[in-house]
Design a protein around this motif. Sequence first.
Motif, PDB file in Angstrom:
ATOM      1  N   LEU A  32       0.831  -1.198   0.000  1.00  0.00           N
ATOM      2  CA  LEU A  32       0.000   0.000   0.000  1.00  0.00           C
ATOM      3  C   LEU A  32       0.872   1.258   0.000  1.00  0.00           C
ATOM      4  N   LEU A  33       0.706   2.105  -0.976  1.00  0.00           N
ATOM      5  CA  LEU A  33       1.466   3.337  -1.080  1.00  0.00           C
ATOM      6  C   LEU A  33       0.559   4.501  -0.723  1.00  0.00           C
ATOM      7  N   ALA A  34       0.947   5.277   0.274  1.00  0.00           N
ATOM      8  CA  ALA A  34       0.099   6.362   0.753  1.00  0.00           C
ATOM      9  C   ALA A  34      -0.025   7.449  -0.303  1.00  0.00           C
ATOM     10  N   PRO A  35      -1.255   7.878  -0.624  1.00  0.00           N
ATOM     11  CA  PRO A  35      -1.409   8.985  -1.565  1.00  0.00           C
ATOM     12  C   PRO A  35      -0.861  10.287  -0.983  1.00  0.00           C
ATOM     13  N   LEU A  36      -0.519  11.200  -1.852  1.00  0.00           N
ATOM     14  CA  LEU A  36      -0.043  12.514  -1.443  1.00  0.00           C
ATOM     15  C   LEU A  36      -0.930  13.570  -2.079  1.00  0.00           C
ATOM     16  N   PHE A  37      -1.443  14.483  -1.256  1.00  0.00           N
ATOM     17  CA  PHE A  37      -2.226  15.604  -1.761  1.00  0.00           C
ATOM     18  C   PHE A  37      -1.621  16.894  -1.225  1.00  0.00           C
ATOM     19  N   ALA A  38      -1.628  17.928  -2.044  1.00  0.00           N
ATOM     20  CA  ALA A  38      -1.080  19.204  -1.591  1.00  0.00           C
ATOM     21  C   ALA A  38      -1.719  20.342  -2.372  1.00  0.00           C
ATOM     22  N   VAL A  39      -1.823  21.488  -1.717  1.00  0.00           N
ATOM     23  CA  VAL A  39      -2.251  22.713  -2.390  1.00  0.00           C
ATOM     24  C   VAL A  39      -1.035  23.249  -3.142  1.00  0.00           C
TER      25      VAL A  39
END
Length: 279
Positions: A32-39
């Motif tokens: 499982l690869l953690a998603p990355l979200f950013a502004v």
Amino acid sequence: MTERDFHHQSGTERPNIPSRGRALPARTRPRLLAPLFAVADARALPLPDACVDLTVTSPPYALDIEYIGGDVRAEAWPDFMADWLAETLRVTKPHGRLALNVPLDTSRGGKRPTYVQACRAALDVGWSYQATITWHEGHTSKGDRSLGTVNSSRRPHPIDSSEMIVLLSKGPWGPSSSNPDDIAPVEWQLYGRGPWRFPGEPHRPGGHPAPFPEELPYRLIRYLSRVGDVICDPFVGSGTTPLVAHRLGRRAVGFDLAPTYVTMAHRRTLGASETPHVE
């Protein structure tokens, strides 16, 4: 963000990865690869060079859509396209890919050949053209008046609900990773033959003003990437691309100028109980 931060993995085994109700074979189940979200602005992504395998995105078209923060001006659209396409090229691995969804043309902001302009901008900044998939999404809701002067050759104006999916690569067309493939033979045959025919996603009150259906990134991710690859959407919107990428065992990264959309994307992908990773 450092390269070490970007490549950090959760270390949790993923027992089953649903893909529209279908699980990947056991031999291709990744960690499982953690998603990355950013502004972030698509023209200045907080990513290291050469880290993305595939970008699947649909940028603003300069159609006066009521995005949070506003739309791009029609006259500025070609320069805007060139700027973010150059930045996406920077973060893409050698042989990495871009699947770019744009309309064939538009009459908003003047009659503009948006597909041609997008291709020209991509080639100018260094992308290599590979192919175009025509998508018949069938969501044209214009009446007869939009066809021009009714029953006359005076000012005809043909309309077409087709959208174009431009396939581009950073250098020669080839895999950007040695990860295992997971596409089924029947899918490989289907996705390799155009046009694609499936409905678009309607705008729902309170949602993103320009969503696209899960079927679009599903096909592109299965067709153009491998298990464990990094999938990016620099205009993440409601989060459809990272949602599908995460389900398919890819590392999803998504960015948007609007914190509201970043939060929306995170909640769709991982659930409302977690706090978004926003930098």
